[in-house]
Design a protein around this motif. Structure first.
Motif, PDB file in Angstrom:
ATOM      1  N   LEU B 243       0.863  -1.175   0.000  1.00 15.90           N
ATOM      2  CA  LEU B 243       0.000   0.000   0.000  1.00 15.90           C
ATOM      3  C   LEU B 243       0.897   1.222   0.000  1.00 15.90           C
ATOM      4  N   GLN B 244       0.701   2.067  -0.993  1.00 16.24           N
ATOM      5  CA  GLN B 244       1.516   3.281  -1.071  1.00 16.24           C
ATOM      6  C   GLN B 244       0.628   4.471  -0.730  1.00 16.24           C
ATOM      7  N   PHE B 245       1.030   5.236   0.273  1.00 16.85           N
ATOM      8  CA  PHE B 245       0.234   6.396   0.654  1.00 16.85           C
ATOM      9  C   PHE B 245       0.396   7.483  -0.407  1.00 16.85           C
ATOM     10  N   ALA B 254      -3.609   7.545  10.692  1.00 14.74           N
ATOM     11  CA  ALA B 254      -3.480   7.251   9.258  1.00 14.74           C
ATOM     12  C   ALA B 254      -2.709   5.965   9.041  1.00 14.74           C
ATOM     13  N   PHE B 257      -4.904   3.045   9.918  1.00 17.26           N
ATOM     14  CA  PHE B 257      -5.913   2.777   8.894  1.00 17.26           C
ATOM     15  C   PHE B 257      -5.280   2.131   7.662  1.00 17.26           C
ATOM     16  N   GLY B 258      -4.078   2.627   7.316  1.00 15.95           N
ATOM     17  CA  GLY B 258      -3.365   2.062   6.164  1.00 15.95           C
ATOM     18  C   GLY B 258      -3.047   0.603   6.385  1.00 15.95           C
ATOM     19  N   ARG B 265      -6.955  -6.555   2.852  1.00 15.19           N
ATOM     20  CA  ARG B 265      -6.811  -7.003   1.467  1.00 15.19           C
ATOM     21  C   ARG B 265      -6.025  -8.311   1.384  1.00 15.19           C
ATOM     22  N   LYS B 389     -16.993   4.232   0.378  1.00 14.04           N
ATOM     23  CA  LYS B 389     -15.809   4.930   0.892  1.00 14.04           C
ATOM     24  C   LYS B 389     -16.112   5.578   2.229  1.00 14.04           C
ATOM     25  N   VAL B 392     -11.347   9.677   6.070  1.00 17.65           N
ATOM     26  CA  VAL B 392     -10.435   9.391   7.174  1.00 17.65           C
ATOM     27  C   VAL B 392      -9.571  10.621   7.439  1.00 17.65           C
ATOM     28  N   VAL B 394      -6.312  12.118   8.028  1.00 15.90           N
ATOM     29  CA  VAL B 394      -4.947  11.653   7.809  1.00 15.90           C
ATOM     30  C   VAL B 394      -3.975  12.544   8.564  1.00 15.90           C
ATOM     31  N   GLN B 405      -7.519  15.186   4.894  1.00 15.50           N
ATOM     32  CA  GLN B 405      -8.428  14.039   4.863  1.00 15.50           C
ATOM     33  C   GLN B 405      -8.246  13.238   3.581  1.00 15.50           C
ATOM     34  N   ALA B 406      -8.645  11.985   3.644  1.00 13.50           N
ATOM     35  CA  ALA B 406      -8.597  11.146   2.442  1.00 13.50           C
ATOM     36  C   ALA B 406      -9.838  10.272   2.408  1.00 13.50           C
ATOM     37  N   LEU B 407     -10.115   9.797   1.219  1.00 16.62           N
ATOM     38  CA  LEU B 407     -11.243   8.897   1.032  1.00 16.62           C
ATOM     39  C   LEU B 407     -10.691   7.488   0.958  1.00 16.62           C
ATOM     40  N   ALA B 408     -11.136   6.626   1.852  1.00 17.56           N
ATOM     41  CA  ALA B 408     -10.597   5.268   1.855  1.00 17.56           C
ATOM     42  C   ALA B 408     -11.721   4.269   1.629  1.00 17.56           C
ATOM     43  N   GLU B 409     -11.347   3.140   1.043  1.00 16.52           N
ATOM     44  CA  GLU B 409     -12.341   2.106   0.769  1.00 16.52           C
ATOM     45  C   GLU B 409     -12.799   1.424   2.048  1.00 16.52           C
TER      46      GLU B 409
END
Lengths: 100, 413
Positions: B243-245, B254, B257-258, B265, B389, B392, B394, B405-409
């Protein structure tokens, strides 16, 4: 055996930044302040004139990285009565709209 | 038995130069160990420094040298890639140490044409990864190693299978190379037995009388007798995900969550093949190009991403609070490797089931399926991407608005 995907990062859509800057066209005055802003809405260019600059501030961050973040933000009162925040990327000279 | 020893000399140095080519013309010292007493891990050959030398001493000898902190996670990963490729040439490979592998090549001439072509393939394997390697071929493990350390890059040395020829080859080499206790080596020097030829000239009973079992083993090795079998590795099924931020993250929320997204996954892949995980290796790549590695061996194999996440985060939180934290800068990417995949174990469910969690999972699955179907009919969206989504935090304190903020699945498991 699952092939090594380390070399091709697979995140892409899983982590998506919000509030990304959107490119706008700005006509600025001789002292560098925006005079009018043209945005693209639903494929149509919409221009509005700047009535008054409410505030301006600069952002200089991540200077330790290869591409630093250098921006000059303007909070503008437009002739339509709308308040708009735009910034000029001081590295590239391009203008963007972004809520701050 | 014909054995090839594939040795990558100065592997850490080669990795460092590959990463920063400007180091090629400089004297480089790579160090590792505790902050209070760092020691040399590797250095340019011209520096004539031994591994384990105190960094202070090394720097006083070479004040002009470029000093680099070792990134051992990268060295291990790159060596692992080389070993994986050696397994494509022969199925009998011993991973002896980082930078040194033994490959059984007898019988492969039928497959690749000749022994020289087999050796050329081994050489190509390391070149493909950007490494210069030394290759020695001999009828035993120890003579193959000795041949490798006397070889030149791209010029492998092959010893004939006759014991006399091997003994003659080894004769001028110092006894210090023998895989024996340091005390036994010192004793040999005390007896003026400095080369393997000196040892070979002695009778086995004399050496055995002075050095015990080490004496016999030494005599056998210098006479080209090494019946040691290769401790071959098995190619294990592993699941690797990265996973690449979008930008380096420095907040614990963050990062957590990552890690959770990544583990969800990876464990989904594990559940698909109905297996459980015995070992988890997590690597974080930091913005200063250093890496941090964490390995966890589960007491009982698990297929639960939630359990793996809690294990990782407990460790990360402890590490971050410690004074000598290896996480020194924001994290750019994380990758996980799940290994020792075995049969899943049955678990007795709790008396009080998590009804709400179960309901939520079901709802998410249904919603995801519905939305995916709609999206697919409309725009052929990738089925693996969840359309649900969540926002989150971040780096909510960041001065750069798009970093906050970011949108995460949201995935249902």
């Amino acid at each position: 055996m699952v092939s090594n995907p380390r070399k091709t990062p697979s995140i892409g859509g899983s982590y998506q930044p919000l509030n990304l800057p959107m490119a706008v066209q700005v006509v600025s005055t001789s002292d560098g302040q925006p005079a009018s802003v043209t945005e693209t809405r639903k494929g149509r260019a919409v221009s509005s004139r700047v009535e008054h600059v409410i505030d301006l501030w600069e952002l200089d961050d991540e200077w330790w990285r290869a591409t630093s973040v250098r921006r000059r933000y303007f909070r503008l009162l437009m002739d339509t009565g709308r308040v708009l925040t735009v910034f000029k990327d001081l590295s590239s000279g391009e203008w963007f709209r972004q809520e701050y | 038995m014909s054995i090839a020893c594939v040795k990558i000399p100065h592997l850490p140095l080669q990795c460092a130069v590959a990463r920063a080519p400007e180091l090629r013309s400089k004297l480089v010292i790579i160090y590792h160990g505790e902050e209070a007493r760092p020691v040399v891990l590797d250095a340019s050959p011209d520096a004539h420094l031994r591994r384990g030398t105190s960094l202070i001493r090394a720097m006083s000898q070479h004040p002009e040298a470029a000093v680099i902190r070792a990134d051992e996670a990268v060295y291990d990963a790159r060596w692992h890639d080389v070993v994986e490729n050696l397994l494509n040439v022969s199925d009998r490979v011993e991973d002896a140490a980082r930078g040194c592998a033994f490959v059984a090549i007898d019988g492969l001439s039928e497959l690749y044409g000749s022994q020289d072509q087999t050796v050329a393939l081994l050489s190509e394997t390391t070149t493909k990864h950007g490494f210069e390697s030394l290759i020695g071929v001999a009828p035993g493990r120890f003579p193959a190693y000795c041949a490798a350390i006397r070889a030149q890059p791209y010029k492998p040395i092959s010893l004939p299978s006759s014991r006399t020829a091997v003994r003659e080859f080894l004769a001028p080499m110092p006894v210090d190379i023998l895989p024996l206790d340091t005390r036994a080596i010192e004793l040999m020097h005390d007896f003026a037995l400095d080369t393997m030829g000196d040892l070979a000239a002695q009778s086995v009973s004399a050496l055995q009388a002075q050095l015990g079992p080490d004496g016999r083993r030494a005599w056998e090795l210098v006479n080209g007798i090494d019946p040691t079998r290769l401790n071959t590795i098995e190619r294990l099924q592993t699941i690797i995900d990265t996973l690449q931020f979008p930008w380096p993250v420095a907040s614990m929320d963050a990062l957590s969550f990552g890690i959770r997204t990544l583990l969800d996954r990876a464990f989904t892949s594990v559940q698909r093949i109905d297996k459980a995980v015995g070992r988890m290796d997590l690597t974080c790549e930091m913005s200063d190009s250093e890496h941090w590695n964490y390995t966890h061996v589960f007491k009982e194999p698990t297929d639960s991403a939630m359990l793996a996440h809690s294990v990782v985060m407990t460790y990360v939180e402890t590490v971050v609070q410690s004074d000598a934290s290896p996480i020194r800068s924001p994290i750019e990417a994380i990758s996980v490797q799940l290994a020792r995949l075995g049969p899943a174990r049955a678990e007795q469910s709790g008396l009080w089931n998590e009804h709400e969690k179960g309901d939520l999972d079901t709802a998410l699955r249904q919603l995801s399926a519905q939305l995916n179907t709609k999206l697919n009919t409309k725009m052929s969206t990738n089925m693996t991407s969840s359309p649900i989504k969540t926002v989150v935090d971040v780096e909510p304190w960041s001065r750069i608005p798009e970093r906050r903020q970011a949108l995460a699945e949201v995935t249902s498991r």
